[in-house]
Motif scaffolding. Sequence first.
Motif, short mmCIF file in Angstrom:
data_model
loop_
_atom_site.label_atom_id
_atom_site.label_comp_id
_atom_site.label_asym_id
_atom_site.label_seq_id
_atom_site.Cartn_x
_atom_site.Cartn_y
_atom_site.Cartn_z
N ARG A 163 72.73 -38.96 -58.07
CA ARG A 163 72.79 -37.75 -58.88
C ARG A 163 73.77 -37.90 -60.03
O ARG A 163 73.49 -37.49 -61.16
N ALA A 164 74.90 -38.52 -59.75
CA ALA A 164 75.90 -38.71 -60.81
C ALA A 164 75.36 -39.63 -61.90
O ALA A 164 75.62 -39.41 -63.09
N ALA A 165 74.62 -40.67 -61.51
CA ALA A 165 74.06 -41.59 -62.49
C ALA A 165 73.02 -40.91 -63.36
O ALA A 165 72.97 -41.13 -64.58
N VAL A 166 72.17 -40.09 -62.75
CA VAL A 166 71.16 -39.34 -63.52
C VAL A 166 71.86 -38.42 -64.52
O VAL A 166 71.48 -38.36 -65.71
N LYS A 167 72.85 -37.72 -64.06
CA LYS A 167 73.58 -36.80 -64.93
C LYS A 167 74.20 -37.55 -66.10
O LYS A 167 74.17 -37.08 -67.26
N ASP A 168 74.77 -38.72 -65.83
CA ASP A 168 75.39 -39.52 -66.87
C ASP A 168 74.37 -40.00 -67.89
O ASP A 168 74.62 -39.96 -69.11
N CYS A 169 73.19 -40.43 -67.42
CA CYS A 169 72.14 -40.88 -68.34
C CYS A 169 71.69 -39.75 -69.25
O CYS A 169 71.53 -39.95 -70.47
N ILE A 170 71.46 -38.59 -68.68
CA ILE A 170 70.99 -37.46 -69.49
C ILE A 170 72.08 -37.02 -70.46
O ILE A 170 71.79 -36.69 -71.62
N ARG A 171 73.34 -37.07 -70.03
CA ARG A 171 74.43 -36.72 -70.93
C ARG A 171 74.49 -37.69 -72.11
O ARG A 171 74.72 -37.28 -73.26
N LYS A 172 74.27 -38.96 -71.84
CA LYS A 172 74.37 -39.97 -72.89
C LYS A 172 73.19 -39.95 -73.86
O LYS A 172 73.37 -40.18 -75.07
N ALA A 173 71.98 -39.70 -73.35
CA ALA A 173 70.79 -39.93 -74.18
C ALA A 173 69.91 -38.71 -74.38
O ALA A 173 68.98 -38.76 -75.19
N GLY A 174 70.16 -37.63 -73.66
CA GLY A 174 69.24 -36.50 -73.71
C GLY A 174 69.35 -35.60 -74.93
O GLY A 174 68.39 -34.93 -75.30
N LYS A 175 70.51 -35.57 -75.56
CA LYS A 175 70.72 -34.64 -76.67
C LYS A 175 69.72 -34.89 -77.80
O LYS A 175 69.54 -36.01 -78.25
N GLY A 176 69.06 -33.84 -78.22
CA GLY A 176 68.12 -33.93 -79.32
C GLY A 176 66.74 -34.43 -78.93
O GLY A 176 65.86 -34.57 -79.78
N GLY A 177 66.53 -34.72 -77.64
CA GLY A 177 65.24 -35.24 -77.20
C GLY A 177 65.17 -36.74 -77.38
O GLY A 177 66.18 -37.44 -77.52
N GLY A 178 63.95 -37.26 -77.37
CA GLY A 178 63.78 -38.70 -77.54
C GLY A 178 64.27 -39.50 -76.36
O GLY A 178 64.70 -40.66 -76.53
N TYR A 179 64.18 -38.93 -75.15
CA TYR A 179 64.68 -39.62 -73.97
C TYR A 179 63.82 -39.34 -72.75
O TYR A 179 63.46 -38.19 -72.48
N GLU B 38 66.80 -31.05 -62.32
CA GLU B 38 67.92 -30.10 -62.30
C GLU B 38 68.77 -30.20 -63.56
O GLU B 38 69.08 -29.18 -64.19
N TYR B 39 69.14 -31.42 -63.93
CA TYR B 39 70.06 -31.60 -65.05
C TYR B 39 69.34 -31.70 -66.40
O TYR B 39 69.98 -31.59 -67.45
N GLY B 40 68.02 -31.90 -66.37
CA GLY B 40 67.32 -32.21 -67.61
C GLY B 40 66.67 -31.04 -68.33
O GLY B 40 65.87 -31.25 -69.24
N LYS B 41 67.00 -29.82 -67.95
CA LYS B 41 66.41 -28.65 -68.62
C LYS B 41 67.06 -28.43 -69.98
O LYS B 41 68.29 -28.44 -70.10
N TYR B 42 66.23 -28.22 -70.99
CA TYR B 42 66.75 -27.91 -72.33
C TYR B 42 66.83 -26.40 -72.53
O TYR B 42 65.97 -25.68 -72.04
N PRO B 43 67.88 -25.92 -73.22
CA PRO B 43 68.96 -26.70 -73.84
C PRO B 43 69.89 -27.28 -72.78
O PRO B 43 70.21 -26.61 -71.81
N LEU B 44 70.27 -28.54 -72.97
CA LEU B 44 71.13 -29.21 -72.00
C LEU B 44 72.51 -28.55 -71.98
O LEU B 44 73.01 -28.11 -73.01
N SER B 45 73.09 -28.51 -70.78
CA SER B 45 74.41 -27.87 -70.63
C SER B 45 75.38 -28.78 -69.91
O SER B 45 76.26 -28.32 -69.18
N LEU B 46 75.21 -30.10 -70.09
CA LEU B 46 76.10 -31.06 -69.43
C LEU B 46 77.36 -31.27 -70.27
O LEU B 46 77.31 -31.31 -71.49
N ASN B 47 78.48 -31.42 -69.58
CA ASN B 47 79.74 -31.66 -70.28
C ASN B 47 79.84 -33.14 -70.68
O ASN B 47 79.29 -34.00 -70.04
#
Length: 351
Positions: free
Chosen positions: A300-316, A342-351
């Motif tokens: 779960r932590a790895a998924v969250k980290d991936c989405i935090r790094k690459a999810g902003k703006g789409g294209g991931y 869970e973590y990938g819903k837009y707008p993203l709200s990950l810190n």
Amino acid sequence: MQKLSGLERMMRVINLQEPDMVPTFELDIDHRVINAIKPGMSFEDFCDYMDLDAVCYHELRTVRYEVVDKAKNIVRDQWGSLRQYTGASQINPMLIEPTIKSMKDLDSFVPPDPDLPWRFKDIEEGVKRFKGKRAVIAGVRPFFTVADSLRAQDELFKDMVRDPGAVDRLNQIADDYYAKYVKNLIDVGVDIIIETADWAFTHGPMVSPKHTARFIVPTLKKIVDYCHSRGIPCMKHTDGNIWAIFDIILEAGIDAINPIDPVAGMDLGEAKQKYGDRVCLMGNVDCGELLSRGSREEVRAAVKDCIRKAGKGGGYVCMSSNSIHSAVNPQNYVEMVKAIREYGKYPLSLN
């Protein structure tokens, strides 16, 4: 934003736009993992069960082998090479003897027929079932055809220096076959093509950037150009450290790249910063140690980290760093998909 279909989600990220949520799918899911999660379930039913955004038909799922020695599990592939099934590989038997042992063999070589209807039966059924609901993706692997069936990989790399004209002849065989094969896939109705041959090792490219550009990229570019002429996106997969050839790969015009291999020192955040405005990124939850032996919390932590790094703006697209192979802990894969949703819903709200 209203809920999108898997196909709509995939097309949005390929166009570097934000969807309603980060999409996910896999290049391949081993039947043993499927069976552990839902015993007896087919690959297609499993994609429905997991609500994946795309269904990928790896080319290895659409080939047939001629049995040469049943006792030793030796078969011949459609290109004429001898291969052997091992306990570790029930889909892709290991090469034991390539077709072209000397370049004189090219003079009498007869390529397989890319128009045989049986090649497309499963994909046709997939198109009927999933069209408009999930993206139907078909894999092709021309470089592996040259380097893993027609010619032994090490010999091919030497040929690039000692006999470049012979490599051109080998590539032309692959070009001719895949020009027809890709046309047939698109005619059948697939939504996306992905070229799946690895071009790099963990430490770097298999051959120099110069030789990658000269001998490997042109076939991919021909496929990409044809796909685009038909209005179809074309994605590229390669494991390994590709920093030295990243720009060369993008020059072929691909729409997405997978998996930004974490084991090979490929940082997803760095790739997003450098290339996120040019290409859709796909990956890169470690399918080795993490998905095989890690805890659910670590997944779960790895998924969250991936989405935090690459999810902003789409294209991931969040997915594993290669495939869901037989050693993956089935429950870790389930946890990965749950975390993506869970973590990938837009707008993203990950810190």
